[in-house]
Design an enzyme around this catalytic site. Sequence first.
Site, PDB file in Angstrom:
ATOM      1  N   TRP A 387       0.842  -1.203   0.000  1.00 33.41           N
ATOM      2  CA  TRP A 387       0.000   0.000   0.000  1.00 33.41           C
ATOM      3  C   TRP A 387       0.873   1.249   0.000  1.00 33.41           C
ATOM      4  CZ3 TRP A 387      -1.783   2.696   4.963  1.00 33.41           C
ATOM      5  CH2 TRP A 387      -0.896   2.472   6.009  1.00 33.41           C
ATOM      6  N   ASP A 388       2.146   1.063   0.309  1.00 33.17           N
ATOM      7  CA  ASP A 388       3.113   2.156   0.284  1.00 33.17           C
ATOM      8  C   ASP A 388       3.025   2.929  -1.032  1.00 33.17           C
ATOM      9  OD1 ASP A 388       3.798   0.041   2.036  1.00 33.17           O
ATOM     10  OD2 ASP A 388       5.896   0.619   2.109  1.00 33.17           O
ATOM     11  N   GLU A 527       0.336  -2.734  12.914  1.00 27.96           N
ATOM     12  CA  GLU A 527       0.478  -4.193  12.824  1.00 27.96           C
ATOM     13  C   GLU A 527       0.790  -4.858  14.159  1.00 27.96           C
ATOM     14  OE1 GLU A 527       3.492  -3.947   9.793  1.00 27.96           O
ATOM     15  OE2 GLU A 527       2.046  -4.495   8.250  1.00 27.96           O
ATOM     16  N   GLN A 641       2.308   2.375  14.281  1.00 22.84           N
ATOM     17  CA  GLN A 641       2.377   3.421  13.259  1.00 22.84           C
ATOM     18  C   GLN A 641       1.022   4.102  13.112  1.00 22.84           C
ATOM     19  OE1 GLN A 641       2.922  -0.144  10.591  1.00 22.84           O
ATOM     20  NE2 GLN A 641       2.446   1.378   9.026  1.00 22.84           N
TER      21      GLN A 641
HETATM   22  O1  IFM Z   1       3.584  -1.506   4.224  1.00 26.91           O
HETATM   23  C1  IFM Z   1       4.484  -1.421   5.270  1.00 26.91           C
HETATM   24  C2  IFM Z   1       3.752  -1.626   6.573  1.00 26.91           C
HETATM   25  O2  IFM Z   1       2.764  -0.660   6.779  1.00 26.91           O
HETATM   26  C3  IFM Z   1       4.722  -1.582   7.735  1.00 26.91           C
HETATM   27  N1  IFM Z   1       5.760  -2.558   7.550  1.00 26.91           N
HETATM   28  C4  IFM Z   1       6.504  -2.378   6.303  1.00 26.91           C
HETATM   29  C5  IFM Z   1       5.590  -2.418   5.096  1.00 26.91           C
HETATM   30  C6  IFM Z   1       6.399  -2.168   3.819  1.00 26.91           C
HETATM   31  O3  IFM Z   1       6.968  -0.914   3.849  1.00 26.91           O
END
Ligand code: IFM
Length: 800
Positions: A387-388, A527, A641
């Site tokens: 999703w980045d 997460e 986050q």
């Molecule tokens: O997409 C991200 C996630 O939100 C947090 N861990 C790393 C992933 C990839 O950058």
Amino acid sequence: MERKKRGRLFESGMKQRNLPSIKLRKGAGEMIKDRFSERLSKMLSSDDWMILQDKYEPEENLKFESLFSLSNGYLGIRGSHEEGTKITLPYLYINGVFDKSETFMRELATLPNWLGIKLYVEKELIGIEDCEILDFSRALDMKHALLAKRVLLRDKQGRETLIEGIRFVSRANVHRMGIKLYVTPMNYSGIIEVESIIDGTIINFYDAPRFKVKHTYMKANEKLDENGAYIEVATRDNHLHVGTGCHIKAYKDGKDILKNRMFSAFGEQAVEFSDFDVVEGETVEIVKYVSMYTERDVAKYALHTNVKEEVDNFIYTGFEEELAAHKAVYRDMWEKADIRIEGDFELDRAIRFNIFHLMSTGNERDDRVNVGAKLLSGEEYGGHAFWDTELFMLPFFSYVFPKTARNLETYRYRLLDAARANAEKNGYQGAQYPWESADDGTEQCPDWTIEPDGTCYRCYVAVYEHHVTAAVAYGVYDYVKITKDWNFLFNKGAEILTETARFWASRCQYVAEKDRYEINQVTGPDEWHEPVNNNLYTNYLAKWNLRYVISLIDILKKDHTEEYHKLIEKTGLTQEEIIKWQDVQEKMYLPRKEGTSLLEQFEGYFELENVVIEKYDENDWPIRPEALKNRRARETQIIKQADVVMLLHLMGEEFDEETKKLNYAYYEKRTLHGSSLSPSIYAIMGLKVGDNSKAYRYLRRAAFIDLLNLQKNTREGIHAANTGGVWQTVVFGFAGVAIGEDGILSIRPNMPKEWENLTFRIHYVDSWLEIRISADNSALVKVLEGDHITVRINGETVEV
Ligand code: IFM
């Protein structure tokens, strides 16, 4: 639990340390380029474009390999040393060349590396780890996208050799890459022997014995032509061929002085030996011309010929001319992408560093590839798109390089069928985009990873973390909002949005006694709480997706009947479905604390132990609360986050000021920023709620994440999402750029006291604009190209 990469856990509860570990600036009055001899210095840029490494510390090699990686959108190569070092991950990736083999998922295959140039004097290798280092500098010149170096080395016999040079991967012709070294024997004359190497032995996870994997096998190791070297490999699963060829020359007074050329195929290394005479104090110029092609570009049988011809043409064009063409492309790119801040030198340069890597990796020519979470600069996450892309990087491309943005959107459209299959496999309808996406659109987030002790670890990220599907939908909306690419929206975009809406409708369940729809067993952006019920972020975006597509279908039906009928035909959409979607979106459960404006990250979040962050380190970074020593974050309100705050960032206009303020303050106290995706969002939202000084500090944090290795894992590659987040923080945050409901571009700056002015350029509709903001928050908008435009500056509507 978040995604672990083969047992190694990244991005969690990072430890902080003092800034800085990299020299960003030389010293008052003296420029970084002054470290190099005149012939090199005149090729290099001023300090605001340079990142300097002024000391060789082998344990920092991997970090610098990421920082100094070069990409031209087609391929990326890490900043390893030509002669090789003990600690190194000398990776080269071509975007789109994935392979699985024994790994848990398809990952970018590391391909033969052509950097190798070894110089010997009487059998002694003249290398930084083999000689005494008398002088050392490497510098990334971001303006010209090249890596420069200068080393003065004394070998065991006391002979001193000065080696200076540059390398680049051409953006003018992405199949050409070159290295030029100036070699000067300082206190001896004699013979220098050269090995020009293409190394096909390199394997993924080279420094992790348990995880090592070779993704390619050798098809050819031979001379390129009469001279030169050529290696052709194929990936092990799909047998996709990749050809790499090179030719080396050594010039003195314009003449090639290389003698005794001899090609050897040493296993999977192609080595061309040669030598040349040197005279004390006289410089010889070594040039390595390289080319790479894959079967994705040309037919397999024509690979060798193509590579050879490309190398020949490169030699014919000349290194300098190719470099000039490459620089011209970058001049153009920087004209579009640069952000200039006066009054804050280090931050200005750090922001440029982030933009450099992001724009270099974007591909304006190929809509089959995306941008991986580590760009093309390192192995973490295997080059997968998350999703980045949509929420962090796409806005930059939409405003600055709309063609690349369109490619990123088309990539998702191309993989819509795979997303449909993914939904079906998981028991849903419509299209469910994979949490991690490579070349074929299947889920590439591994179900299992291995702990360092060899035990298997079940990874549930893809099972529960579904919000990427909403991000893809939001990406379509956002891309079109910025670019007004209606053609994409009415055709491909509408189909994506319909299928993702269909997925959400099937993903939620109706709870009759509460008369509401819920999404249970789900993971939101945070997460550390996995899985939960009714993650507000996910529910809200699902609701938004449904609502948005309903109104889009309405517009198509009324005003674009042809596209409407095509959509119905392609998706089999029925009126009953739309009625159902209306009900789902109206009754979607959005948790919040009863009777307050406090949004609840997920159902039951407020019942968790109310741990807050109380201490900050010397860099103003949150210190992991003591409470987490004997319990897991998931038992508390501490989050990894931006989650609710991410929602406020995306859907800000749907919440009143009070709600934004209250929730920002609440969640800020509980966010540890264990992911690089977090600081930039807190910076932008900090500004929205009036916490300006915090916002500025968050921006600094984000801008320096890789330069100062703040997450401790820059060795694994540049944090791609963060690079886009940095751009968004400046443009959407401090410059206050937004597009109103009425489609008018508005600018409401919020300049930090440190900045004298801020200048950047964006595309909007058919105009290309320069926006210049002064310390007093006044803004000047200039149309550089295209139509006149109406903008709203600090609330006042003006014609530009
Ligand atoms: O997409 C991200 C996630 O939100 C947090 N861990 C790393 C992933 C990839 O950058």
